[in-house]
Motif scaffolding. Structure first.
Motif, mmCIF file in Angstrom:
data_model
loop_
_atom_site.group_PDB
_atom_site.id
_atom_site.type_symbol
_atom_site.label_atom_id
_atom_site.label_comp_id
_atom_site.label_asym_id
_atom_site.label_seq_id
_atom_site.Cartn_x
_atom_site.Cartn_y
_atom_site.Cartn_z
ATOM 1 N N ALA B 13 0.835 -1.203 0.000
ATOM 2 C CA ALA B 13 0.000 0.000 0.000
ATOM 3 C C ALA B 13 0.870 1.254 0.000
ATOM 4 C CB ALA B 13 -0.917 -0.002 1.220
ATOM 5 N N VAL B 14 1.954 1.224 0.764
ATOM 6 C CA VAL B 14 2.840 2.394 0.840
ATOM 7 C C VAL B 14 3.526 2.624 -0.507
ATOM 8 C CG1 VAL B 14 5.024 3.216 1.830
ATOM 9 C CG2 VAL B 14 3.218 2.349 3.327
ATOM 10 N N VAL B 15 4.018 1.557 -1.119
ATOM 11 C CA VAL B 15 4.709 1.698 -2.411
ATOM 12 C C VAL B 15 3.760 2.271 -3.461
ATOM 13 C CG1 VAL B 15 5.765 0.395 -4.306
ATOM 14 C CG2 VAL B 15 6.445 -0.064 -1.954
ATOM 15 N N ARG B 16 2.502 1.837 -3.398
ATOM 16 C CA ARG B 16 1.514 2.358 -4.364
ATOM 17 C C ARG B 16 1.305 3.849 -4.210
ATOM 18 N NH1 ARG B 16 -1.684 -2.149 -3.609
ATOM 19 N NH2 ARG B 16 -2.857 -1.078 -1.986
ATOM 20 N N ARG B 17 1.463 4.377 -2.986
ATOM 21 C CA ARG B 17 1.194 5.798 -2.737
ATOM 22 C C ARG B 17 2.469 6.629 -2.640
ATOM 23 N NH1 ARG B 17 -4.036 6.109 -0.780
ATOM 24 N NH2 ARG B 17 -4.075 8.089 -1.912
ATOM 25 N N LEU B 18 3.621 6.004 -2.929
ATOM 26 C CA LEU B 18 4.892 6.683 -2.682
ATOM 27 C C LEU B 18 5.054 7.961 -3.510
ATOM 28 C CD1 LEU B 18 7.138 6.134 -0.734
ATOM 29 C CD2 LEU B 18 8.344 4.819 -2.473
ATOM 30 N N ASP B 19 4.646 7.924 -4.759
ATOM 31 C CA ASP B 19 4.771 9.128 -5.600
ATOM 32 C C ASP B 19 3.916 10.264 -5.041
ATOM 33 O OD1 ASP B 19 5.118 7.418 -8.826
ATOM 34 O OD2 ASP B 19 6.616 8.121 -7.377
ATOM 35 N N GLU B 20 2.701 9.929 -4.645
ATOM 36 C CA GLU B 20 1.815 10.961 -4.086
ATOM 37 C C GLU B 20 2.364 11.487 -2.759
ATOM 38 O OE1 GLU B 20 -2.671 9.897 -5.108
ATOM 39 O OE2 GLU B 20 -1.472 8.115 -4.662
ATOM 40 N N TYR B 21 3.018 10.614 -1.989
ATOM 41 C CA TYR B 21 3.653 11.030 -0.746
ATOM 42 C C TYR B 21 4.802 12.000 -1.051
ATOM 43 C CZ TYR B 21 6.350 10.839 3.588
ATOM 44 O OH TYR B 21 7.050 11.185 4.718
ATOM 45 N N LEU B 22 5.615 11.641 -2.045
ATOM 46 C CA LEU B 22 6.718 12.520 -2.441
ATOM 47 C C LEU B 22 6.208 13.877 -2.908
ATOM 48 C CD1 LEU B 22 8.982 9.999 -4.368
ATOM 49 C CD2 LEU B 22 9.755 11.482 -2.517
ATOM 50 N N ASP B 23 5.031 13.872 -3.536
ATOM 51 C CA ASP B 23 4.462 15.128 -4.045
ATOM 52 C C ASP B 23 3.706 15.898 -2.969
ATOM 53 O OD1 ASP B 23 3.543 13.647 -7.285
ATOM 54 O OD2 ASP B 23 5.435 14.486 -6.549
ATOM 55 N N GLY B 24 3.559 15.301 -1.774
ATOM 56 C CA GLY B 24 2.808 15.961 -0.704
ATOM 57 C C GLY B 24 1.323 16.061 -0.987
#
Lengths: 187, 88
Positions: B13-24
């Motif tokens: 789940a975290v890997v799937r959202r990693l780009d969005e996390y990086l983008d804030g």
């Protein structure tokens, strides 16, 4: 009164010029030819001056200018827009991190982040972005290169934020796949 | 076994959202949960550092391209011509 208006116009033109490097590199990412990129930059600047009254001082001039540029670009490339688009379902996730770890190119560095930093040149990045299908290239250029928010990108491209998210996810996956090719080339 | 599977699911789940996390671009709760997981997970932490470095590298190297001087001159001329037409 007219002197005041002229000062504002000149000041605004100066503020636009401060973004010239960013406008130029964005145009170079969007269109392949340098001549077309320079034309796009000029048209963006003139359009921005024509619509100066629509810009709210204190808001993000960068995002406003890039919105103008992106819409000019899209309007000029209607033909490419009408070509069959790549299906989102056809694009698999590409795991560059795992590939870089397992690549065995450890003569330079065993840290995959260092590997990418050392082996991938600015031109490789430009080429990899240029190879992206247009529907993904715009969102990647606005987000990855220009750090625009998803809401700003949705406004610029006049698409829902959900579409920005899905195109960006697939666009980044394709970009990673493209960069992997450059990582595999001999040093 | 159950804890291991739960951790794997969390990692996916975290890997799937990693780009969005990086983008804030996640909500504050999601940002906080992912931040905690990245701090604790020996697999996801290095992956996040890699993606963060890759993004920074792309931005830094893209920024190395600057507008040629002749374009600056051309733009200044175009602005001058536009101003002249406005003042007629």
């Amino acid at each position: 009164m007219s002197q005041e208006r002229e000062y504002d116009h000149e000041q605004f033109a100066t503020e636009i010029i401060n973004h010239l490097d960013r406008l130029y590199r964005t145009a170079r990412h969007l269109v392949r030819s340098e001549a077309d990129a320079e034309d796009l930059v000029q048209d963006t600047v003139i359009r921005a001056l024509e619509r100066r009254h629509l810009f709210q001082r204190g808001t993000h001039l960068k995002a406003w200018l890039l919105t103008i540029m992106t819409r000019l670009y899209i309007n000029r490339n209607q033909q490419e827009q009408r070509r069959p688009q790549v299906s989102l379902e056809e694009i698999e996730e590409f795991d560059l991190y795992t590939k870089a770890r397992c690549t065995g190119h450890c003569s330079l560095s065993c840290d995959p982040a260092d590997l990418v930093g050392q082996r991938i040149a600015a031109e490789d990045i430009r080429n990899a972005i240029a190879e992206l299908p247009e529907e993904f290239r715009s969102v990647v250029v606005l987000s990855v290169v220009n750090e625009m928010s998803y809401a700003e990108i949705a406004g610029a491209l006049e698409i829902p934020i959900g579409t920005v998210r899905s195109r960006l996810s697939r666009g980044r996956s394709l970009l990673r796949r493209g960069l992997w090719q450059y990582l595999q080339e001999p040093a | 076994m159950i804890i291991g599977r739960a951790m794997e699911q969390m990692c996916r789940a975290v890997v799937r959202r990693l780009d969005e996390y990086l983008d804030g671009e996640l909500n504050p709760l999601e940002m906080s949960l992912i931040r905690m997981h990245l701090h604790l997970c020996e697999r996801c932490g290095p992956r996040y550092q890699f993606e963060k470095a890759l993004l920074a590298s792309i931005r830094r190297k893209s920024a190395s391209l600057t507008a040629p001087q002749k374009l600056g001159e051309r733009i200044n001329q175009a602005i001058g011509e536009y101003s002249h037409q406005r003042n007629r």
